[in-house]
Design an enzyme around this catalytic site. Sequence first.
Site, PDB file in Angstrom:
ATOM      1  N   ARG A 425      49.522  49.447   3.465  1.00 14.94           N
ATOM      2  CA  ARG A 425      48.776  48.321   2.894  1.00 14.94           C
ATOM      3  C   ARG A 425      49.017  47.122   3.795  1.00 14.94           C
ATOM      4  NH1 ARG A 425      47.690  50.216  -2.289  1.00 14.94           N
ATOM      5  NH2 ARG A 425      49.379  51.383  -3.291  1.00 14.94           N
ATOM      6  N   HIS A 485      53.560  57.208   3.981  1.00 15.49           N
ATOM      7  CA  HIS A 485      54.092  56.046   3.287  1.00 15.49           C
ATOM      8  C   HIS A 485      55.217  55.392   4.089  1.00 15.49           C
ATOM      9  CE1 HIS A 485      56.253  54.099  -0.259  1.00 15.49           C
ATOM     10  NE2 HIS A 485      55.026  53.659  -0.394  1.00 15.49           N
ATOM     11  N   TYR A 518      57.773  40.236  -2.494  1.00 14.62           N
ATOM     12  CA  TYR A 518      58.514  41.482  -2.697  1.00 14.62           C
ATOM     13  C   TYR A 518      59.807  41.422  -1.900  1.00 14.62           C
ATOM     14  CZ  TYR A 518      54.090  43.683  -4.283  1.00 14.62           C
ATOM     15  OH  TYR A 518      52.930  44.005  -4.931  1.00 14.62           O
ATOM     16  N   ARG A 614      64.403  49.443 -10.471  1.00 17.81           N
ATOM     17  CA  ARG A 614      63.547  48.425 -11.082  1.00 17.81           C
ATOM     18  C   ARG A 614      62.630  49.007 -12.155  1.00 17.81           C
ATOM     19  NH1 ARG A 614      59.177  47.373  -7.401  1.00 17.81           N
ATOM     20  NH2 ARG A 614      57.950  48.703  -8.765  1.00 17.81           N
TER      21      ARG A 614
END
Length: 745
Positions: A425, A485, A518, A614
């Site tokens: 991304r 990824h 982030y 998380r």
Amino acid sequence: MPKPRREGARTSGKKERGETRATPRPEGNGRGGLPALGPVRAPAAAPEPAAEDPALYLNRELSWLDFNWRVVHLALDEAVPLLERIRFLAIAESNLDEFFAKRVGALKRQQRANAGVLSPDGRSPAEQLALIRETVAAMQRVMTDLWEEELRPRLQHEAGVVITSYAQLDEAERHEMDAYFRTNIYPILTPLAVDPGHPFPFISSQSLSLAVLLEHPVRHTEHFARVKVPTGRQRWIPVGGPLRVLPIEELVLRHVGDLFPGMRLVSAHQFRVTRSVDLERDDEEIEDVIQTISEELRARRFAPVVQLEVEPSMPEHVRELLRDELELDPADLYESQGLLDLTGLFGLAELDVLSLRFAVWEPVTPPRVLEGVRPEEPSGIFDVIRGGDLLVHHPYESFTSTVQHFIEAAAIDPRVLAIKQTLYRTSEDSPVVRALIRAAESGKQVAVMVEVTARFDEEKNIGWAQALERAGVHVTYGLVGLKTHAKVVLVVREEAGGIRTYCHVGTGNYHVQTARLYTDIGLLTADPAIGRDVVNLFHFLTGYAPEQHYAELVVAPRDMRAAFMRLIDQEIEHHRAGGDGRIILKMNAIDDVAMIRKLYEASRAGVRVDLIVRGHSRLRPGVPGASENIRVTSILGRFLEHDRIFYFHNAGDPRLFIGSADWRRRNLEERVEAMVPVHAPELKARLLGILLLALSDNRLAWDLGAGGRYVLRRPDGREERSFQSDLMTEARARSREAESDGAPA
């Protein structure tokens, strides 16, 4: 599934100066922060549960909803600034939209397939869907009440922002809004009738619509029509000034009758649908990735509806019509008592009132970069990296002055021969992509692995891939059956001593905006062994090289699961020999059953295991005979915890890794992931310090109990320790120290 435990009720009446109104909060546990190294419990004398016992596992979907309850709590927390609370409420709603599109869609597909497969905790798809409905209905009530009863009034009181209704407007304001409707809204509305000549219209996912009932004045027949509310242009319309706003749906509702001259308006009610994004794809049959993904995007628009949200006042026969046409069960319908689609609150959260937002945080530049890189010599970043591995922790440290600078410097450095990078991304106007295009146009060899199947970013990534190709970049689109990824950059540079490789291996995307929101960690290194491994990884990604071997890098799906298994086995052996077995893992989620069973094995052997997770967790801590020595902590705050750190005590010679993979089956089996070891003692100490700081938090941290309930830690008279605030303080201190030593700001 119960939501996080809350105690107390809202109080009212007069307050002393400085007193704040009580808000329901999850119950504190009174521990005030866990010790970094707690006492080891001896292997349990209780009977050891069978590894496949459903009681050992929490439900993944319900655990995810528990995560969203923790997001809702941030919106409930009066210690959080008002506009940030509104933002967290919008985030929680957005999370629910994605949950229904992905997870509920997948469960419904399983249910339709009638496969009879149970989740590891022993539940069928139907049972999970029933529990999801119960939980989501309760969650939506809390969210709506919070907005209507507290945040909306406080927005008016503290920011002067009045959200009005059409009925509350005076005559002049109504005249202004009526003119606005005729000029700006009426031309773009498309009323769609439903009758034998007009089939039920297509309704796009997560759009706000009106279900309109009409009566013919002569025949007295009832008719149905649908009107889409154009919320994408502007949800909040200023009335006489920027601080008094009217929701656009109010204005459309007021004038909806104008769209049907000659008919009598009976009623108009808002509704909203969410469609599944869980579409089956046969990766073995793919011949053209771009064409396949483009077709899937088109198909997704028409995917089955999985949720219908309506106003409580909508008549039952209108509900039945919508359910029948959308092929939904009664359980798929949810009533919303207030504002429909709370994601519209993102617009209000952006109000420019600094006193109602978190204090601005400006990421600092690491001291070594401050000292070694000058604006007139951007290639100094290579000298810095060559001088020793550089660990960067975003957003505490700047992505722009480190990772982005590394890529941009490589693009213009005449000594750089090649750049290779993975892109999962990235941002809308990505400086990283611009740098890669500039590098290709200057004659460098540039290869980019663009993952065009990244969920919800497929269309954007296809656009980036095509732009890169036009510039002469060698673009590949991933491997059949595997998402890429991994977060990796390789720079090949010609230097006096010969060819040298420089690498970045990280935990997060190459995305300038999210790097400020982030928390992610990256390693910039000139280590030759890591460089050779990254070269081999790109050969695997761009060519036919399935049997690659790696000396340092750990790559999924081939090696990562086995590598983690070995590391846990070694820790068990070390504990048996010396009694100091210790594992600390920080990640976003854990649901892989095989890895959970291996951690249970370590716990039974006496190894202390701390998981900082998380999001959702299938692992159930504190079960006698299985997981007494495992603790699970979740931290949520102003930044989204996204980094992955893996610590194994290794008999006093710690082994630490960072990487892109959570311990989820999809990461370990269905994706190309990369994990890199950190060797420098000072960097290992820093990573361990981050983990111990997280474990000592008593402001943002939640503890997961054996019963599946999360409980918020509280200071209880002790010094408050806020993990993210402490990391900001440390980053500022490092920056001030570097500046006092003479480095330029």
